[in-house]
Enzyme design. Structure first.
Site, short mmCIF file in Angstrom:
data_model
loop_
_atom_site.label_atom_id
_atom_site.label_comp_id
_atom_site.label_asym_id
_atom_site.label_seq_id
_atom_site.Cartn_x
_atom_site.Cartn_y
_atom_site.Cartn_z
N VAL A 227 41.30 39.76 57.25
CA VAL A 227 40.14 39.24 56.51
C VAL A 227 39.61 37.98 57.18
O VAL A 227 38.40 37.84 57.42
CB VAL A 227 40.49 38.95 55.03
CG1 VAL A 227 39.30 38.33 54.32
CG2 VAL A 227 40.93 40.22 54.31
N ASP B 10 46.12 29.44 61.38
CA ASP B 10 47.18 30.36 60.94
C ASP B 10 48.52 29.68 61.18
O ASP B 10 48.63 28.73 61.95
CB ASP B 10 47.11 31.68 61.72
CG ASP B 10 47.74 32.84 60.97
OD1 ASP B 10 47.01 33.61 60.32
OD2 ASP B 10 48.99 32.96 61.00
N ARG C 113 56.76 42.22 42.52
CA ARG C 113 55.49 41.50 42.32
C ARG C 113 55.74 40.01 42.17
O ARG C 113 54.95 39.18 42.63
CB ARG C 113 54.79 42.03 41.07
CG ARG C 113 54.06 43.33 41.33
CD ARG C 113 53.19 43.73 40.15
NE ARG C 113 52.76 45.10 40.28
CZ ARG C 113 51.77 45.51 41.07
NH1 ARG C 113 51.09 44.64 41.77
NH2 ARG C 113 51.46 46.79 41.15
N ASN D 147 53.11 33.97 47.86
CA ASN D 147 51.70 33.64 48.07
C ASN D 147 51.30 32.37 47.32
O ASN D 147 50.46 31.62 47.80
CB ASN D 147 50.81 34.83 47.69
CG ASN D 147 50.78 35.88 48.79
OD1 ASN D 147 51.38 35.68 49.85
ND2 ASN D 147 50.10 36.97 48.56
N VAL E 218 40.74 33.90 48.66
CA VAL E 218 40.69 35.37 48.83
C VAL E 218 42.08 35.99 48.62
O VAL E 218 42.21 37.15 48.29
CB VAL E 218 40.14 35.74 50.23
CG1 VAL E 218 40.03 37.24 50.40
CG2 VAL E 218 38.77 35.10 50.47
N THR E 219 43.10 35.18 48.82
CA THR E 219 44.49 35.68 48.73
C THR E 219 44.77 36.27 47.35
O THR E 219 44.37 35.71 46.33
CB THR E 219 45.47 34.53 49.03
OG1 THR E 219 45.11 33.93 50.27
CG2 THR E 219 46.91 35.02 49.08
N ARG F 158 31.53 47.83 45.78
CA ARG F 158 32.14 49.18 45.76
C ARG F 158 31.45 50.05 44.71
O ARG F 158 31.09 51.20 44.98
CB ARG F 158 33.64 49.06 45.47
CG ARG F 158 34.41 48.54 46.68
CD ARG F 158 35.88 48.37 46.42
NE ARG F 158 36.57 48.03 47.67
CZ ARG F 158 37.68 47.31 47.75
NH1 ARG F 158 38.26 46.83 46.64
NH2 ARG F 158 38.23 47.07 48.91
N HIS G 196 40.55 40.68 39.36
CA HIS G 196 40.55 41.60 40.50
C HIS G 196 41.83 42.43 40.41
O HIS G 196 42.87 42.03 40.90
CB HIS G 196 40.52 40.80 41.80
CG HIS G 196 40.46 41.66 43.02
ND1 HIS G 196 39.45 42.56 43.24
CD2 HIS G 196 41.29 41.77 44.08
CE1 HIS G 196 39.66 43.17 44.40
NE2 HIS G 196 40.77 42.71 44.92
#
Ligand code: A3D
Length: 321
Positions: free
Chosen positions: A24, A44, A99, A106, A129-130, A162, A186
């Site tokens: 991304v 990064d 999860r 994250n 965005v993560t 979408r 999301h």
């Protein structure tokens, strides 16, 4: 030819820092540069990756016809003075990983990225965005200490794109004539809104039967998973990068567009202290105002179910950190 100028360089080019130079992040860098929107700093944790991607993109400048600077780094100092910071850093879920493991990993990555980035770019607007998106946006907001208007998440534009695509394909009309609206978190419980999705102003509820709409809604909710299933080794990144670029462009050019983004709520839709997808006026001040649609009882119930999952995620992440 020799040129000499003693005038100080008064130009301060806009700069976007992208934290996480994976699929991304690197595609977003390409979109931003090729649309001539801003200089880009790709960062990064893996040394060499952002530098290599940046050099590759830089070498296409002549062909693509822009003069944007693109640099890659592992050092947050190089992101200093960014106008927009986009956080795409994070791990995808791996075999054997729960999860909660993913959430914890994250969450730590996003909080560290947000803290380090804000230290060098105190005036930036942050776009997260993560995944899990709505939870990570909340954590980034906490980590930066910024007013909530300056932190937001990207998801609703992608989910709506979408839905828009599937409506256009179903009706055999140009995508340009379709406008779709998806609210909520999301994830599986996102809230596509057929009543507010139109073809040149005509609600799709007048153009498609209920079963067809239900099928398109299901495909939209499953949009990310459908691509993961096809690709097997990763998730979507072209449409996510395009959607994020829309937000970057809207902020940098102060376009005041009304877009579905994960914004902070203070009582709107009877929800508080949460980031979730809602139509928001986006401009150079960030998420400038939230539009409160008149949802039906069932739509509001769906939004609240969606928010309940986000709330659980925030509570779990806070407890795990
Ligand atoms: P990927 O290609 O794996 O890139 C992630 C990058 O993050 C890698 O290059 C990592 O090295 C880097 N990274 C990991 N830890 C750190 C760190 N501490 N500091 C800096 N960089 C780090 O993934 P991707 O680009 O496909 O996806 C990135 C994230 O976006 C994932 O969490 C996806 O789930 C999420 N995503 C969200 C959407 C939404 O619509 C919300 C869409 C697509 C992807």
């Amino acid at each position: 030819m020799s040129t000499t100028s003693h005038a100080p360089n008064a130009c301060t080019p806009t700069r976007v820092a992208i934290i996480g130079s994976g699929n991304v992040g690197s595609t977003l860098a390409q979109r931003i540069a090729e649309r001539n929107l801003a200089n880009v700093v790709l960062l990064d944790i893996v040394d060499g990756r952002p530098q290599g991607v940046a050099l590759d993109l830089l070498e296409a400048r002549g062909i693509e016809g822009h003069d944007r600077q693109i640099v890659g780094t592992t050092d947050y100092a190089m992101t200093a003075g960014s106008d927009v910071v986009v956080i795409t850093a994070g791990l995808p879920r791996r075999p054997g990983m729960s999860r909660d493991d993913l959430l914890k990993t994250n969450a730590a990555i996003v909080m560290e990225a947000a803290q380090k980035a804000i230290a060098h770019s105190p005036n930036a607007i942050f776009i997260v965005v993560t995944n899990p998106l709505d939870v990570m946006t909340y954590l980034a907001w906490k980590a930066t200490g910024l007013p909530p208007e300056r932190v937001m998440g990207m998801a609703g534009i992608l989910d709506s794109a979408r839905f828009q695509t599937f409506i256009a394909l179903e009706l055999g009309v140009s995508t340009a004539d379709v406008s779709a609206m998806v609210m909520g978190s999301h994830g599986d419980l996102m809230v596509p809104l057929p009543r507010y999705s139109t073809v040149n102003g005509i609600p799709i509820t007048e153009l498609l039967d209920a079963d067809t709409i239900a099928r398109l809604v299901h495909r939209t909710r499953n949009g990310g998973a459908e691509i993961v299933e096809l690709m097997q080794t990763g998730g979507a990144y072209y449409a996510p990068a395009s959607s994020t670029c829309v937000m970057v462009e809207t902020i940098l050019l102060n376009k005041s567009r009304l877009l579905p983004i994960a914004s902070y709520l203070r009582g709107e839709y009877r929800l508080s202290d949460i980031f979730i997808g809602v139509p928001t006026r986006l401009g150079c001040g960030g998420a400038e105002s939230v539009l409160e649609l008149q949802l039906s009882d069932s739509e509001l119930k769906e939004l609240h179910s969606s928010a309940a999952v986000v709330r659980q995620g925030i509570d779990r992440a806070m407890a795990l950190l």
